[in-house]
Design a protein around this motif. Sequence first.
Motif, PDB file in Angstrom:
ATOM      1  N   ALA A  99       0.582  -1.270   0.160  1.00 44.29           N
ATOM      2  CA  ALA A  99       0.258  -0.197  -0.172  1.00 44.29           C
ATOM      3  C   ALA A  99       1.169   0.998  -0.257  1.00 44.29           C
ATOM      4  CB  ALA A  99      -0.732   0.033   1.461  1.00 44.29           C
ATOM      5  N   PRO A 100       0.511   1.757  -0.515  1.00 48.05           N
ATOM      6  CA  PRO A 100       1.380   3.773  -0.431  1.00 48.05           C
ATOM      7  C   PRO A 100       1.345   3.468   1.087  1.00 48.05           C
ATOM      8  CG  PRO A 100      -1.304   4.420  -1.514  1.00 48.05           C
ATOM      9  CD  PRO A 100      -0.884   2.367  -0.927  1.00 48.05           C
ATOM     10  N   ALA A 101       2.982   4.091   1.325  1.00 47.56           N
ATOM     11  CA  ALA A 101       3.699   4.399   2.269  1.00 47.56           C
ATOM     12  C   ALA A 101       2.229   5.244   3.845  1.00 47.56           C
ATOM     13  CB  ALA A 101       4.771   5.084   2.736  1.00 47.56           C
ATOM     14  N   ASP A 102       1.469   6.299   2.635  1.00 46.94           N
ATOM     15  CA  ASP A 102       1.527   7.762   3.692  1.00 46.94           C
ATOM     16  C   ASP A 102      -0.078   7.375   3.792  1.00 46.94           C
ATOM     17  OD1 ASP A 102       0.297   7.515   0.885  1.00 46.94           O
ATOM     18  OD2 ASP A 102       0.426   9.532   0.359  1.00 46.94           O
ATOM     19  N   LEU A 103      -0.603   6.174   3.517  1.00 51.42           N
ATOM     20  CA  LEU A 103      -2.093   5.853   3.255  1.00 51.42           C
ATOM     21  C   LEU A 103      -2.616   6.122   5.196  1.00 51.42           C
ATOM     22  CD1 LEU A 103      -4.379   4.452   2.239  1.00 51.42           C
ATOM     23  CD2 LEU A 103      -3.631   1.983   3.465  1.00 51.42           C
ATOM     24  N   ALA A 104      -2.233   5.633   5.591  1.00 51.10           N
ATOM     25  CA  ALA A 104      -2.548   6.075   6.955  1.00 51.10           C
ATOM     26  C   ALA A 104      -2.952   7.685   7.431  1.00 51.10           C
ATOM     27  CB  ALA A 104      -1.731   5.385   8.754  1.00 51.10           C
ATOM     28  N   ASP A 105      -1.803   7.890   6.471  1.00 48.52           N
ATOM     29  CA  ASP A 105      -2.191   9.782   7.156  1.00 48.52           C
ATOM     30  C   ASP A 105      -2.908  10.707   6.130  1.00 48.52           C
ATOM     31  OD1 ASP A 105       0.480  10.592   8.708  1.00 48.52           O
ATOM     32  OD2 ASP A 105       2.147  10.498   6.716  1.00 48.52           O
ATOM     33  N   GLU A 106      -3.649   9.514   5.064  1.00 48.31           N
ATOM     34  CA  GLU A 106      -4.046   9.936   3.845  1.00 48.31           C
ATOM     35  C   GLU A 106      -5.841   9.271   4.206  1.00 48.31           C
ATOM     36  OE1 GLU A 106      -4.118   8.076  -0.071  1.00 48.31           O
ATOM     37  OE2 GLU A 106      -5.290   9.991  -1.177  1.00 48.31           O
ATOM     38  N   VAL A 107      -6.011   8.924   5.352  1.00 42.60           N
ATOM     39  CA  VAL A 107      -6.745   8.233   5.616  1.00 42.60           C
ATOM     40  C   VAL A 107      -7.592   9.273   6.660  1.00 42.60           C
ATOM     41  CG1 VAL A 107      -8.149   6.785   7.010  1.00 42.60           C
ATOM     42  CG2 VAL A 107      -6.377   5.671   4.832  1.00 42.60           C
ATOM     43  N   VAL A 108      -6.058   9.621   7.446  1.00 40.65           N
ATOM     44  CA  VAL A 108      -6.577  11.060   8.630  1.00 40.65           C
ATOM     45  C   VAL A 108      -6.974  12.422   7.766  1.00 40.65           C
ATOM     46  CG1 VAL A 108      -5.862  11.933  10.732  1.00 40.65           C
ATOM     47  CG2 VAL A 108      -5.477   9.588  10.519  1.00 40.65           C
ATOM     48  N   THR A 109      -6.447  12.639   6.803  1.00 42.62           N
ATOM     49  CA  THR A 109      -6.716  13.715   6.035  1.00 42.62           C
ATOM     50  C   THR A 109      -8.416  14.205   5.393  1.00 42.62           C
ATOM     51  OG1 THR A 109      -4.005  14.487   5.860  1.00 42.62           O
ATOM     52  CG2 THR A 109      -5.088  16.128   4.953  1.00 42.62           C
ATOM     53  N   ARG A 110      -8.235  13.120   4.874  1.00 46.60           N
ATOM     54  CA  ARG A 110      -9.560  12.814   3.928  1.00 46.60           C
ATOM     55  C   ARG A 110     -10.692  11.970   4.693  1.00 46.60           C
ATOM     56  NH1 ARG A 110      -8.005  10.612  -1.844  1.00 46.60           N
ATOM     57  NH2 ARG A 110     -10.326  11.796  -2.538  1.00 46.60           N
ATOM     58  N   VAL A 111     -10.168  11.164   4.899  1.00 46.94           N
ATOM     59  CA  VAL A 111     -11.470  10.695   5.533  1.00 46.94           C
ATOM     60  C   VAL A 111     -11.223  10.800   7.052  1.00 46.94           C
ATOM     61  CG1 VAL A 111     -12.261   8.154   6.291  1.00 46.94           C
ATOM     62  CG2 VAL A 111     -11.531   9.295   4.256  1.00 46.94           C
ATOM     63  N   ALA A 112     -10.757  10.387   8.133  1.00 48.80           N
ATOM     64  CA  ALA A 112     -11.251  10.490   9.577  1.00 48.80           C
ATOM     65  C   ALA A 112     -11.623  11.694  10.351  1.00 48.80           C
ATOM     66  CB  ALA A 112     -10.090  10.297  10.654  1.00 48.80           C
ATOM     67  N   GLN A 113     -10.567  12.965   9.777  1.00 49.01           N
ATOM     68  CA  GLN A 113     -10.450  14.398  10.308  1.00 49.01           C
ATOM     69  C   GLN A 113     -11.530  14.919  10.560  1.00 49.01           C
ATOM     70  OE1 GLN A 113      -7.896  15.276  12.980  1.00 49.01           O
ATOM     71  NE2 GLN A 113      -9.998  16.524  13.587  1.00 49.01           N
ATOM     72  N   PRO A 114     -11.882  15.301   8.600  1.00 50.89           N
ATOM     73  CA  PRO A 114     -13.595  15.994   8.595  1.00 50.89           C
ATOM     74  C   PRO A 114     -14.574  15.129   8.686  1.00 50.89           C
ATOM     75  CG  PRO A 114     -11.925  15.040   5.929  1.00 50.89           C
ATOM     76  CD  PRO A 114     -11.524  13.971   6.864  1.00 50.89           C
ATOM     77  N   THR A 115     -14.438  13.577   8.977  1.00 52.23           N
ATOM     78  CA  THR A 115     -15.248  12.541   9.902  1.00 52.23           C
ATOM     79  C   THR A 115     -15.635  13.465  11.352  1.00 52.23           C
ATOM     80  OG1 THR A 115     -15.770  10.776   8.068  1.00 52.23           O
ATOM     81  CG2 THR A 115     -16.382  10.708   9.903  1.00 52.23           C
ATOM     82  N   ILE A 116     -14.838  13.246  12.062  1.00 63.95           N
ATOM     83  CA  ILE A 116     -14.771  14.303  13.145  1.00 63.95           C
ATOM     84  C   ILE A 116     -14.927  14.896  13.524  1.00 63.95           C
ATOM     85  CG2 ILE A 116     -12.964  13.965  15.414  1.00 63.95           C
ATOM     86  CD1 ILE A 116     -14.193  10.847  14.549  1.00 63.95           C
ATOM     87  N   ASP A 117     -14.832  16.045  12.611  1.00 65.02           N
ATOM     88  CA  ASP A 117     -14.577  17.091  12.508  1.00 65.02           C
ATOM     89  C   ASP A 117     -16.594  17.617  12.458  1.00 65.02           C
ATOM     90  OD1 ASP A 117     -13.030  17.914  13.216  1.00 65.02           O
ATOM     91  OD2 ASP A 117     -12.297  18.973  11.096  1.00 65.02           O
ATOM     92  N   GLU A 118     -16.711  17.145  11.470  1.00 64.99           N
ATOM     93  CA  GLU A 118     -18.222  17.260  10.911  1.00 64.99           C
ATOM     94  C   GLU A 118     -19.664  16.473  12.358  1.00 64.99           C
ATOM     95  OE1 GLU A 118     -20.648  18.300   8.681  1.00 64.99           O
ATOM     96  OE2 GLU A 118     -22.161  17.096   9.035  1.00 64.99           O
ATOM     97  N   MET A 119     -18.842  15.345  12.967  1.00 62.53           N
ATOM     98  CA  MET A 119     -19.429  14.628  14.111  1.00 62.53           C
ATOM     99  C   MET A 119     -20.001  15.533  15.265  1.00 62.53           C
ATOM    100  SD  MET A 119     -21.413  12.026  13.180  1.00 62.53           S
ATOM    101  CE  MET A 119     -21.263  10.989  14.699  1.00 62.53           C
ATOM    102  N   ARG A 120     -18.459  16.333  15.508  1.00 63.54           N
ATOM    103  CA  ARG A 120     -18.375  17.692  16.516  1.00 63.54           C
ATOM    104  C   ARG A 120     -19.177  18.937  16.702  1.00 63.54           C
ATOM    105  NH1 ARG A 120     -13.499  18.150  16.724  1.00 63.54           N
ATOM    106  NH2 ARG A 120     -13.164  19.742  15.305  1.00 63.54           N
ATOM    107  N   ARG A 121     -19.397  19.580  14.863  1.00 61.37           N
ATOM    108  CA  ARG A 121     -19.877  20.665  13.863  1.00 61.37           C
ATOM    109  C   ARG A 121     -21.888  19.937  14.128  1.00 61.37           C
ATOM    110  NH1 ARG A 121     -23.341  22.237  10.779  1.00 61.37           N
ATOM    111  NH2 ARG A 121     -22.815  20.098   9.349  1.00 61.37           N
TER     112      ARG A 121
END
Length: 432
Positions: free
Chosen positions: A234-256
């Motif tokens: 898998a791409p070496a930056d996969l975990a970072d990409e998942v945080v940036t594109r998926v988890a962080q926006p989802t967590i921000d939306e849930m808090r909002r």
Amino acid sequence: MRVLVIGSGAREHALARALLADDAVVAVVVAPGNPGIAELPGATCVAVHATDPADVVRVAGEHGVDLVVVGPEAPLVAGVADALRAVPYAVFGPSAAAARLEGSKAFAKEVMAAAEVPTALAHVCTTVDEVEAALDALGAPHVVKEDGLAAGKGVVVTDDRAAALEHARACLAKEGGAVVVEEFLDGPEVSVFCVTDGATVVALPPAQDFKRVGDGDVGPNTGGMGAYSPLDWAPADLADEVVTRVAQPTIDEMRRRGTPFVGVLYVGLALTSRGLRVIEFNCRFGDPDGQVSVARLRTPFGGLLHAAATGVLERVGPLRVSPEHAVAVVVAAPGYPASPRVGGVISGLEVAESVPGAYVLHAGTAVGPDGELISAGGRVLDVVATGATLREARHAVYQAVGLVSLEGSHHRTDIGLAAERGDIRVAAVEGA
Ligand code: AMP
Ligand code: GLY
């Protein structure tokens, strides 16, 4: 720190083990636990009605715990974390409102749309006519999912339109039944466990899970038959990409929305030719994929979960991860997943654990009338091994599996095999 873990499977066995490896953790109470957990030095198992919030609060009070970690989804959806927080206890696990990210696929899709998270196109349907229209609009292969908690078993992926429709009819027949008809996602699947305090997000090392019961990904879906980490393909930056594109926006939306998500957001995704796409969210660690991810974590686990539970995850900093490879193989009862036969005598665990790097986690076991260990569930044991390479870890895990005996049991023999052979390809992202 004294920690209460809710749950009884191999996931909770792994969580208890990882917590006890943290010097800051003096005791772990697991409710209800299992016979394997009961043997861990420093762990105690106590009875509980895990989906009864008042009963979980009672157990936490009786044991004077500093942190509660909720393993499975059912207690979370039942509001166990809410009841504990009201006392208040530090809780690692989302509120019932936030756990809807797993409890309702339609809700998850709505949050993903609001947060601009890439996921499969989907139609939420409540009638057979709507399902037929969605199947025709999206084309084959068809993906039909029950809208509710189904432990990974409510999904049918098929080229057969009639079979897709039949599954949809069965789901719609249930009270308040709804189904999600989805675009088929091509490409390897990955699990990324994102620990969050509701604002800060950190990702554990990615893992791959094997959902189908048989070698070569044949047969029905299960809760998971094995897993490995890391994913060298898998791409070496996969975990970072998942945080940036998926988890962080989802967590921000849930808090909002006023329903912050605290705990682990399990991102199940496919690496497609059009980039990563979320398949599903879960509100808990995967099982067995969580076991191999946690096995490689070197940041003290109790400190990490406590920081997330108390809103200070930012202070933990980047996670430390071991470069070693971990592989888990599930030993399942005869007849699993359709109709597992329980009560079989299990032996050979000690000798299996004598294989260097190997250990055994209990999933569905019980102590029989004569004090012998017996099977008590569909997935009975997880055998885990670590090694310097995937090849070494696989060799050790299968050596250990071969030493376990349970009449009629079955397991997959190809966990991590395609990766070891270098046979997994991630399509080049179009336009990238
Ligand atoms: P879920 O319960 O959503 O995790 O789905 C269970 C399994 O079904 C996934 O792990 C995939 O293997 C498969 N699956 C789910 N959704 C899709 C999709 N849109 N395309 C292809 N496979 C899927
Ligand atoms: N192994 C898949 C899951 O935990 O849902």
